[in-house]
Design an enzyme around this catalytic site. Structure first.
Site, PDB file in Angstrom:
ATOM      1  N   PHE A 117       2.247 -56.962  16.489  1.00 24.46           N
ATOM      2  CA  PHE A 117       3.388 -57.213  15.598  1.00 24.46           C
ATOM      3  C   PHE A 117       3.378 -58.695  15.224  1.00 24.46           C
ATOM      4  O   PHE A 117       3.581 -59.557  16.079  1.00 24.46           O
ATOM      5  CB  PHE A 117       4.668 -56.854  16.368  1.00 24.46           C
ATOM      6  CG  PHE A 117       5.930 -57.007  15.579  1.00 24.46           C
ATOM      7  CD1 PHE A 117       6.345 -56.018  14.702  1.00 24.46           C
ATOM      8  CD2 PHE A 117       6.728 -58.126  15.724  1.00 24.46           C
ATOM      9  CE1 PHE A 117       7.533 -56.134  13.984  1.00 24.46           C
ATOM     10  CE2 PHE A 117       7.910 -58.265  15.012  1.00 24.46           C
ATOM     11  CZ  PHE A 117       8.315 -57.268  14.146  1.00 24.46           C
ATOM     12  N   GLY A 131       1.325 -60.531  20.535  1.00 28.66           N
ATOM     13  CA  GLY A 131       0.688 -59.929  21.708  1.00 28.66           C
ATOM     14  C   GLY A 131      -0.267 -58.829  21.282  1.00 28.66           C
ATOM     15  O   GLY A 131      -0.040 -58.166  20.260  1.00 28.66           O
ATOM     16  N   GLN A 147      25.091 -67.427  51.070  1.00 24.11           N
ATOM     17  CA  GLN A 147      25.662 -66.195  50.490  1.00 24.11           C
ATOM     18  C   GLN A 147      26.181 -66.474  49.082  1.00 24.11           C
ATOM     19  O   GLN A 147      25.972 -65.683  48.167  1.00 24.11           O
ATOM     20  CB  GLN A 147      26.824 -65.690  51.354  1.00 24.11           C
ATOM     21  CG  GLN A 147      26.416 -65.304  52.759  1.00 24.11           C
ATOM     22  CD  GLN A 147      27.605 -65.197  53.707  1.00 24.11           C
ATOM     23  OE1 GLN A 147      28.749 -65.091  53.286  1.00 24.11           O
ATOM     24  NE2 GLN A 147      27.336 -65.241  55.002  1.00 24.11           N
ATOM     25  N   GLU A 162      12.307 -62.074  20.659  1.00 25.55           N
ATOM     26  CA  GLU A 162      13.262 -61.127  20.057  1.00 25.55           C
ATOM     27  C   GLU A 162      14.600 -61.820  19.814  1.00 25.55           C
ATOM     28  O   GLU A 162      15.666 -61.246  20.032  1.00 25.55           O
ATOM     29  CB  GLU A 162      13.443 -59.884  20.946  1.00 25.55           C
ATOM     30  CG  GLU A 162      12.124 -59.223  21.268  1.00 25.55           C
ATOM     31  CD  GLU A 162      12.006 -57.796  20.783  1.00 25.55           C
ATOM     32  OE1 GLU A 162      12.921 -57.312  20.122  1.00 25.55           O
ATOM     33  OE2 GLU A 162      10.957 -57.197  21.067  1.00 25.55           O
TER      34      GLU A 162
HETATM   35  C1  FAD Z   1       5.663 -64.864  25.414  1.00 21.50           C
HETATM   36  C2  FAD Z   1       5.992 -64.726  23.969  1.00 21.50           C
HETATM   37  C3  FAD Z   1       5.612 -63.585  23.286  1.00 21.50           C
HETATM   38  C4  FAD Z   1       5.880 -63.454  21.919  1.00 21.50           C
HETATM   39  N1  FAD Z   1       5.433 -62.345  21.256  1.00 21.50           N
HETATM   40  C5  FAD Z   1       5.567 -62.281  19.900  1.00 21.50           C
HETATM   41  C6  FAD Z   1       4.985 -61.200  19.153  1.00 21.50           C
HETATM   42  O1  FAD Z   1       4.395 -60.277  19.710  1.00 21.50           O
HETATM   43  N2  FAD Z   1       5.100 -61.222  17.802  1.00 21.50           N
HETATM   44  C7  FAD Z   1       5.757 -62.221  17.144  1.00 21.50           C
HETATM   45  O2  FAD Z   1       5.832 -62.167  15.907  1.00 21.50           O
HETATM   46  N3  FAD Z   1       6.323 -63.246  17.816  1.00 21.50           N
HETATM   47  C8  FAD Z   1       6.247 -63.304  19.172  1.00 21.50           C
HETATM   48  N4  FAD Z   1       6.796 -64.363  19.873  1.00 21.50           N
HETATM   49  C9  FAD Z   1       7.478 -65.430  19.130  1.00 21.50           C
HETATM   50  C10 FAD Z   1       8.987 -65.433  19.332  1.00 21.50           C
HETATM   51  O3  FAD Z   1       9.544 -64.314  18.711  1.00 21.50           O
HETATM   52  C11 FAD Z   1       9.549 -66.755  18.786  1.00 21.50           C
HETATM   53  O4  FAD Z   1       9.058 -67.787  19.621  1.00 21.50           O
HETATM   54  C12 FAD Z   1      11.059 -66.726  18.777  1.00 21.50           C
HETATM   55  O5  FAD Z   1      11.520 -65.914  17.741  1.00 21.50           O
HETATM   56  C13 FAD Z   1      11.672 -68.123  18.601  1.00 21.50           C
HETATM   57  O6  FAD Z   1      11.201 -68.735  17.467  1.00 21.50           O
HETATM   58  P1  FAD Z   1      10.570 -70.202  17.525  1.00 21.50           P
HETATM   59  O7  FAD Z   1       9.577 -70.246  18.599  1.00 21.50           O
HETATM   60  O8  FAD Z   1      10.143 -70.531  16.148  1.00 21.50           O
HETATM   61  O9  FAD Z   1      11.786 -71.140  17.891  1.00 21.50           O
HETATM   62  P2  FAD Z   1      12.544 -72.115  16.916  1.00 21.50           P
HETATM   63  O10 FAD Z   1      13.238 -71.343  15.877  1.00 21.50           O
HETATM   64  O11 FAD Z   1      11.630 -73.194  16.474  1.00 21.50           O
HETATM   65  O12 FAD Z   1      13.609 -72.713  17.895  1.00 21.50           O
HETATM   66  C14 FAD Z   1      13.504 -74.012  18.520  1.00 21.50           C
HETATM   67  C15 FAD Z   1      14.906 -74.404  18.986  1.00 21.50           C
HETATM   68  O13 FAD Z   1      15.732 -74.605  17.850  1.00 21.50           O
HETATM   69  C16 FAD Z   1      16.936 -73.873  18.008  1.00 21.50           C
HETATM   70  N5  FAD Z   1      17.420 -73.422  16.725  1.00 21.50           N
HETATM   71  C17 FAD Z   1      16.704 -72.888  15.697  1.00 21.50           C
HETATM   72  N6  FAD Z   1      17.512 -72.603  14.677  1.00 21.50           N
HETATM   73  C18 FAD Z   1      18.778 -72.938  15.054  1.00 21.50           C
HETATM   74  C19 FAD Z   1      20.076 -72.898  14.442  1.00 21.50           C
HETATM   75  N7  FAD Z   1      20.246 -72.377  13.226  1.00 21.50           N
HETATM   76  N8  FAD Z   1      21.135 -73.337  15.139  1.00 21.50           N
HETATM   77  C20 FAD Z   1      20.985 -73.836  16.390  1.00 21.50           C
HETATM   78  N9  FAD Z   1      19.805 -73.910  17.013  1.00 21.50           N
HETATM   79  C21 FAD Z   1      18.713 -73.473  16.364  1.00 21.50           C
HETATM   80  C22 FAD Z   1      16.595 -72.689  18.899  1.00 21.50           C
HETATM   81  O14 FAD Z   1      17.756 -72.249  19.589  1.00 21.50           O
HETATM   82  C23 FAD Z   1      15.564 -73.309  19.836  1.00 21.50           C
HETATM   83  O15 FAD Z   1      16.207 -73.899  20.931  1.00 21.50           O
HETATM   84  C24 FAD Z   1       6.573 -64.495  21.241  1.00 21.50           C
HETATM   85  C25 FAD Z   1       6.977 -65.630  21.948  1.00 21.50           C
HETATM   86  C26 FAD Z   1       6.699 -65.755  23.289  1.00 21.50           C
HETATM   87  C27 FAD Z   1       7.118 -67.005  24.000  1.00 21.50           C
END
Ligand code: FAD
Length: 667
Positions: free
Chosen positions: A138, A178, A335, A433
């Site tokens: 995905f 993944g 505890q 997610e």
């Molecule tokens: C182990 C793992 C497996 C994954 N598997 C998949 C997969 O199979 N397919 C796939 O497509 N993706 C996958 N992902 C990606 C994952 O879905 C994204 O990392 C996730 O959606 C967060 O997006 P980002 O990393 O861009 O974070 P960012 O959006 O860059 O966030 C960075 C920080 O900014 C903050 N932030 C962002 N926007 C706002 C806002 N409007 N207001 C306040 N704070 C904000 C967030 O809270 C966060 O603290 C995976 C990630 C991991 C770690």
């Protein structure tokens, strides 16, 4: 060593743990899980030790285990066989999240996306997905965009009857998917659809990326691996993917509600871009319900391992002498650090199970083709609650593993305790997610949208109805702490809603735009509102569940568990309760804390049986500190002795070095 103390603690309980397990999980679920465990025990590939595997070894073993599960035919569609689906999910998630990720990313993320966004055109592919003839990934996230999905940069351009995929810049390269690095033959990929020079916005596509025989990538596609990651994620092939003029047939477009006509015209039945986006990304909110269970599982592991070890571990006693030492579980502080997570493991399970039942009822109506005002309200409520519960549950889960590791002292740090690894395994549940802080905004946005209808809010699951009344302030505690806690939550959520809405209005009046307003109301306002609403619902549903428990001894102990869970959660809001005027003076806070200490103490005699009621089989638990026989030291030493401690080659070098140093000193 003396005989394990664990049995003495087991005998303190006032109830039969098997009856509690059956009441909370359901007898059929317990039986089905045991069947899966028995199957796994019978296959050498599922046997494991505490050795840290290399990335390659890890992935190979995950692949072999995945193959076995597929061959067993255990994997079922959740809507056709919910019971079996849950039994397998829970067992695999507890066994190794890496193995379950491989399976569920294909079936429940990739497959579910094709089913929900595709049409008749994709029927043949769906059959291949269900038969495991192909492997799916995905691909939504890109290097430059994760949360802000609407802005992903990959393009799919309609050109002479085909779709041409491109990654226009480095930020547009897909990542984190993944199953992608080595295994995926097909992917669901999200891209901006360009037709006739116009960007029609974010769409989902299903494309083949590799030849299923040679596993070579198709022309115009480059796939790589993202390198090492902590915990079980080492075994998951999170990959990156770059497109350079990759051509795919038009059938790649997942065309529910939209299409491109043979003469190259884009047509859609969606009324707005946001409606299209909610269908495109709808599969993600289903996943959030499953991720709530990751939080529950984390609390289960943390409390099982740490509480069992805390009975085996003896330190200071009232008198000098080893014989006077007491199990560290006897300390009220120990505890207080552990029992809340034990209560969380049980309460989150009850809440999540109830939520899944209600969600299934909703999905059945959707699948029957119902379209009604009430159903769209249902969907909104599911979205609000799942976006709140996923963060609350996963934060608690990760926190519990950190606390458990520290509560186990030095031995907790050993790899064989599993606590640090489990912490790493669960860590990304806070991010994927929907990053937790990000999705809490979904909850608060929906709640803020209700402000105008305060007084007449009536949602299908009734989780918001309490906002209709201005709740009264604290007067005194009653004999039922859970009712008292729920009253305090009602006040808290109501006032946080008013404060957040009023701040938003002031910011709007001062000329701020909608984006600025939404950002500026988060800290101390919208975030706390979402958490308060969610925790209120969790406690309320668990309390409702208790009413139907028949066995009196089980009911009594569950009441103790809910008392602790609710007081533990509420204490975290003490400052906000005072700020919002729920109480004044120290009495309320002091009494809340006193009740919390009492609730912790009441769990002590029940704790070991409660642990037995939630603990996975030792084979699944796989922790030297947390084994059910309570012989932590024996298991630790058994493991230590496996390291034969042969002299490494560099010890000669050390000897020479020391000799040189001593000669040098004599000169
Ligand atoms: C182990 C793992 C497996 C994954 N598997 C998949 C997969 O199979 N397919 C796939 O497509 N993706 C996958 N992902 C990606 C994952 O879905 C994204 O990392 C996730 O959606 C967060 O997006 P980002 O990393 O861009 O974070 P960012 O959006 O860059 O966030 C960075 C920080 O900014 C903050 N932030 C962002 N926007 C706002 C806002 N409007 N207001 C306040 N704070 C904000 C967030 O809270 C966060 O603290 C995976 C990630 C991991 C770690």
């Amino acid at each position: 060593m003396s005989a394990p103390l664990i049995d003495k603690y087991r005998k303190m309980a006032t109830f039969d743990w098997r009856k509690l397990k059956a009441a909370v999980e359901g007898e059929e679920h317990v039986r089905l899980k045991a069947e899966v465990v028995a199957k796994m025990k019978s296959e050498p590939i599922f046997h494991r030790d505490y050795r840290v595997l290399s990335r390659e070894e890890h992935r190979e073993v995950v692949h072999q285990r995945w193959k076995k599960i597929v061959e067993w035919g255990l994997f079922k569609d959740p809507y056709s066989d919910l019971e079996n689906f849950h039994a397998l999910t829970e067992t695999l998630e507890a066994y190794d999240q890496g193995t379950s990720a491989r399976l569920f990313l294909h079936g429940n993320v990739f497959g579910a996306a094709v089913k929900s966004m595709g049409t008749e055109r994709h029927k043949e592919l769906v059959e291949k997905i269900e038969n495991n003839e192909i492997v799916g990934a995905f691909c939504l996230t890109e290097i430059g965009h994760g949360s802000n999905t609407a802005e992903v940069q990959t393009t799919a351009t309609f050109d002479r009857g085909e779709l041409v995929f491109n990654s226009p810049n480095v930020g547009a390269i897909k990542c984190w998917a993944g199953n992608l690095s080595h295994s995926a033959t097909h992917v669901v990929v999200y891209a901006q659809l360009h037709v006739d020079g116009k960007n029609e916005g974010l769409h989902g596509f299903v494309i083949q990326v590799r030849c299923p025989r040679s596993f070579q990538t198709l022309p115009g596609i480059t796939i790589g691996d993202m390198g090492s990651k902590p915990g079980c994620w080492q075994g998951v092939e999170n990959g990156w993917m770059e497109f350079k003029n990759h051509r795919a047939p038009l059938s790649a477009l997942l065309n529910k509600g939209c299409d491109i006509t043979p003469d190259g015209k884009y047509v859609t039945s969606f009324k707005s871009a946001s409606e299209k986006q909610s269908v495109s990304l709808g599969t993600l909110s289903v996943g959030r319900l499953g991720i709530i269970a990751k939080g529950m599982m984390a609390c289960t592991f943390a409390s099982t391992i740490a509480i069992r070890y805390s009975v085996a571990r003896r330190q200071f006693g009232p008198e000098k002498g080893v014989e006077n030492e007491v199990p560290v579980l006897e300390y009220p502080l120990q505890q207080y650090r552990l029992f809340p997570y034990l209560s969380a493991a049980i309460c989150i399970r009850i809440f999540q199970k109830t939520f899944v039942e209600r969600f299934t009822e909703y999905m059945m109506r959707v699948m029957m083709g119902e379209k009604s005002e009430e159903l769209s309200e249902f969907s909104k409520e599911v979205h609000a609650l799942s976006s709140g519960a996923k963060p609350v549950a996963t934060w608690l889960g990760v926190e519990s593993l950190g606390e458990a590791r520290k509560a186990c002292g030095g031995h907790g740090f050993l790899h064989m305790s599993r606590l640090n690894t489990l912490r790493d395994d669960n860590d990304p549940s806070q991010t994927f997610e929907g990053e937790n802080f990000m999705i809490l905004q979904q909850t608060s946005n929906i709640l803020l949208g209700k402000v105008r209808s305060l007084g007449s809010i009536d949602t299908p699951m009734s989780t918001m109805s309490f906002l209709n009344k201005n709740p009264s302030k604290f007067s005194s505690w009653t004999s039922n702490p859970v009712d008292d806690v729920l009253s305090a939550y009602r006040y808290l959520a109501y006032h946080l809603l008013q404060m957040t809405a009023s701040d938003a209005q002031k910011l709007k009046n001062s000329g701020k735009n909608a984006f600025e307003v939404r950002n500026e109301i988060q800290v101390h306002r919208a975030v706390n509102l979402s958490v308060a609403y969610t925790e209120h619902t969790m406690i309320d549903w668990v309390q409702q569940f208790l009413k139907d428990v028949e066995d009196v001894t089980v009911k009594n102990v569950l009441q103790k568990v809910i008392n602790l869970f609710s007081l533990f959660l509420l204490e975290r809001h003490l400052a906000t309760l005072y700020i919002t005027g729920y109480a004044s003076g120290g009495k309320f806070g002091e009494e809340l804390r006193e009740k919390l200490r009492l609730a912790v103490a009441e769990i002590k005699p029940e704790s070991m049986a409660l642990v037995d009621s939630i603990a996975p089989d030792d084979f699944i638990l796989h922790s030297a500190l947390g084994a059910s026989d309570g012989r932590a030291y024996d298991h630790i030493m058994e493991e230590f002795r496996k390291y034969t401690n042969e002299q490494p080659r560099w010890v000669c070098d050390l000897a020479q070095f020391l000799q040189k140093r001593s000669q040098h000193a004599k000169l």
